[in-house]
Design a protein around this motif. Structure first.
Motif, mmCIF file in Angstrom:
data_model
loop_
_atom_site.group_PDB
_atom_site.id
_atom_site.type_symbol
_atom_site.label_atom_id
_atom_site.label_comp_id
_atom_site.label_asym_id
_atom_site.label_seq_id
_atom_site.Cartn_x
_atom_site.Cartn_y
_atom_site.Cartn_z
ATOM 1 N N ASP A 119 4.733 20.071 -27.866
ATOM 2 C CA ASP A 119 5.295 19.893 -29.211
ATOM 3 C C ASP A 119 4.248 20.355 -30.212
ATOM 4 O O ASP A 119 3.165 20.820 -29.836
ATOM 5 C CB ASP A 119 5.678 18.425 -29.449
ATOM 6 C CG ASP A 119 6.758 18.268 -30.523
ATOM 7 O OD1 ASP A 119 7.091 19.257 -31.200
ATOM 8 O OD2 ASP A 119 7.256 17.136 -30.690
ATOM 9 N N ASP A 120 4.554 20.241 -31.495
ATOM 10 C CA ASP A 120 3.616 20.644 -32.538
ATOM 11 C C ASP A 120 3.947 19.888 -33.813
ATOM 12 O O ASP A 120 4.978 19.202 -33.893
ATOM 13 C CB ASP A 120 3.680 22.154 -32.782
ATOM 14 C CG ASP A 120 2.360 22.720 -33.268
ATOM 15 O OD1 ASP A 120 2.064 22.575 -34.469
ATOM 16 O OD2 ASP A 120 1.614 23.278 -32.450
ATOM 17 N N LEU A 121 3.081 20.022 -34.824
ATOM 18 C CA LEU A 121 3.278 19.307 -36.084
ATOM 19 C C LEU A 121 3.991 20.135 -37.140
ATOM 20 O O LEU A 121 4.422 19.591 -38.164
ATOM 21 C CB LEU A 121 1.931 18.841 -36.657
ATOM 22 C CG LEU A 121 1.117 17.863 -35.822
ATOM 23 C CD1 LEU A 121 -0.155 17.465 -36.583
ATOM 24 C CD2 LEU A 121 1.924 16.622 -35.461
ATOM 25 N N VAL A 135 4.603 32.396 -48.437
ATOM 26 C CA VAL A 135 4.783 31.221 -49.287
ATOM 27 C C VAL A 135 3.415 30.837 -49.847
ATOM 28 O O VAL A 135 2.383 31.266 -49.330
ATOM 29 C CB VAL A 135 5.373 30.033 -48.489
ATOM 30 C CG1 VAL A 135 6.760 30.376 -47.953
ATOM 31 C CG2 VAL A 135 4.448 29.635 -47.340
ATOM 32 N N PRO A 136 3.377 30.033 -50.902
ATOM 33 C CA PRO A 136 2.076 29.608 -51.430
ATOM 34 C C PRO A 136 1.242 28.873 -50.374
ATOM 35 O O PRO A 136 1.757 28.060 -49.615
ATOM 36 C CB PRO A 136 2.453 28.675 -52.588
ATOM 37 C CG PRO A 136 3.791 29.163 -53.036
ATOM 38 C CD PRO A 136 4.486 29.578 -51.767
ATOM 39 N N GLY A 137 -0.043 29.192 -50.316
ATOM 40 C CA GLY A 137 -0.936 28.565 -49.352
ATOM 41 C C GLY A 137 -0.931 29.290 -48.021
ATOM 42 O O GLY A 137 -0.612 30.481 -47.928
ATOM 43 N N VAL A 138 -1.298 28.557 -46.970
ATOM 44 C CA VAL A 138 -1.278 29.109 -45.616
ATOM 45 C C VAL A 138 0.127 29.049 -45.033
ATOM 46 O O VAL A 138 0.490 29.836 -44.163
ATOM 47 C CB VAL A 138 -2.285 28.347 -44.723
ATOM 48 C CG1 VAL A 138 -2.195 28.794 -43.274
ATOM 49 C CG2 VAL A 138 -3.709 28.552 -45.243
ATOM 50 N N GLY A 139 0.907 28.087 -45.483
ATOM 51 C CA GLY A 139 2.282 27.970 -45.018
ATOM 52 C C GLY A 139 2.492 26.937 -43.936
ATOM 53 O O GLY A 139 3.544 26.912 -43.294
ATOM 54 N N ALA A 140 1.502 26.053 -43.739
ATOM 55 C CA ALA A 140 1.591 25.038 -42.683
ATOM 56 C C ALA A 140 2.188 23.749 -43.249
ATOM 57 O O ALA A 140 1.464 22.830 -43.644
ATOM 58 C CB ALA A 140 0.214 24.770 -42.083
ATOM 59 N N GLU A 141 3.506 23.699 -43.307
ATOM 60 C CA GLU A 141 4.174 22.464 -43.741
ATOM 61 C C GLU A 141 4.287 21.520 -42.540
ATOM 62 O O GLU A 141 4.806 21.908 -41.498
ATOM 63 C CB GLU A 141 5.556 22.770 -44.309
ATOM 64 C CG GLU A 141 5.525 23.619 -45.573
ATOM 65 C CD GLU A 141 4.782 22.934 -46.711
ATOM 66 O OE1 GLU A 141 4.747 21.691 -46.734
ATOM 67 O OE2 GLU A 141 4.237 23.650 -47.568
#
Length: 367
Positions: A329-331, A348-354
């Motif tokens: 799984d992952d976050l 998207v703004p930032g790195v995109g890790a929601e």
């Protein structure tokens, strides 16, 4: 804008099967999610992968150094004043993964604040990277079967073979079986994780001559200075520094002393800021770079894609980006996809890790 708090959240997600290599083995991603909060309600996020058998850092040490040492000195600073934050972190020696994760979270925060993707802030060279898949310690036929499957399912045409076993014949056989089964158009390179001596590495190069191997990564310990220098001088392919070059200073030492003639950049241990310094050193000296993997989650792999796609030099070779497929799984709220052998940056703004809050609650280990 001011930094109001830093969280270091330990969590654990099992792998589908243990991952084995010369310097250790893992069966669970026991990582740390770092979040930097501000008084404007914007938060930067990054993932820290502890690798005690490589760098000496553990899940507990990363959480403690971030929350107990860095945070009290960083809270109150403007997150755009990265040099001030780095000056704080430099007072503590080592702890490269902890420092790199804080740096990536700061860049993520900057991108979110400015409303721009971080890969554009870093350079914006391209919008995706080719993927290299890591093949671990398995019998030769199983390695070939895995490589063929990943080629068919994901379009991957570059494979990194983990070597460093004894007897050497196990790795030599794997090289021959993979080349015969994959054909000449598939790229193969080796990573011994310091598992051999320099002389053993030379034996392997001699017995795999003609197979078209492209790189030999960290064949032996950097402390084996004279033999390693001799190996670099005689090797027909670039010898890549990895564990021996976590910082820009280490990279300059190994390159100038002849300990390696190519560099593996890993954002998990250098962040984006020091990775940029290492990249500048390499391009200035005219040596090849690769984008490596710390057996990263999707959050970490997305950071690697963000940096790798931002620069021309880091985009030339396939990046090691597929280890997250070994996790159960992952976050990430929106999973990464490999299409036609490539992973795209997030526009998207930032790195995109929601982050999926429900999954974080499920896997965190501090509650």
């Amino acid at each position: 804008m001011k930094i109001t708090g830093i969280e270091a959240i330990p969590y654990a997600i099992p792998y589908h099967h243990p991952l084995k290599f010369a310097s250790g083995a893992v069966d669970t991603a026991d990582h740390v999610l770092v979040r930097i909060h501000t008084d404007e309600g914007i938060t930067g996020v990054a993932d820290a992968p502890p690798r005690p058998y490589t760098y000496g850092e553990t899940q507990v040490s990363i959480k403690n150094i971030v929350e107990e040492v860095f945070a009290p000195q960083v809270i109150g600073l403007d997150p755009f004043d990265r040099e001030k934050v780095h000056a704080v972190m430099r007072r503590t020696i080592n702890n490269q993964v902890a420092k790199g994760t804080v740096d990536i979270a700061l860049w993520d925060l900057a991108g979110r604040t400015l409303g721009r993707p971080v890969h554009q802030l870093l350079g914006g060279w391209t919008d995706s990277m080719r993927v290299s898949h890591m093949l671990g310690f398995k019998p030769a036929q199983e390695l070939l079967d895995e490589a063929l499957r990943f080629g068919e399912e994901y379009g991957i045409t570059t494979f990194k073979l983990k070597v460093g076993r004894r007897p050497l014949s196990l790795d030599i056989e794997a090289c021959h079986v993979l080349r015969e089964g994959l054909g000449a158009d598939v790229e193969l390179y080796l990573d011994a994780n310091r598992g051999w001596t320099a002389n053993e590495a030379m034996q392997v190069l001699q017995q795999t001559d003609g197979l078209g191997l492209t790189l030999l990564e960290e064949p032996c310990d950097a402390k084996e200075a004279m033999s390693r220098r001799r190996l670099v001088e005689k090797s027909p392919i670039p010898v890549v520094g990895d564990e021996s070059v976590p910082t820009a200073g280490d990279a300059s030492r190994e390159l100038l002393s002849g300990g390696c003639n190519a560099i593996c950049i890993k954002t998990a241990r250098s962040g984006f800021t020091e990775a940029t310094e290492i990249l500048g050193l390499c391009t200035g000296l005219g040596v090849d770079v690769t984008m490596g993997n710390q057996i990263d989650t999707q959050v970490g792999s997305l950071a690697t894609v963000t940096f790798g796609a931002a620069h021309e030099a880091t985009s030339r070779r396939a990046g090691e980006l597929s280890n997250f497929l070994d996790m159960s799984d992952d976050l990430l709220a929106e999973p990464i996809a490999i299409a036609n052998g490539r992973i795209s940056v997030r526009d998207v703004p930032g790195v995109g890790a929601e982050i999926d809050g429900e999954k974080l609650s499920r896997y965190r280990t501090d509650r």
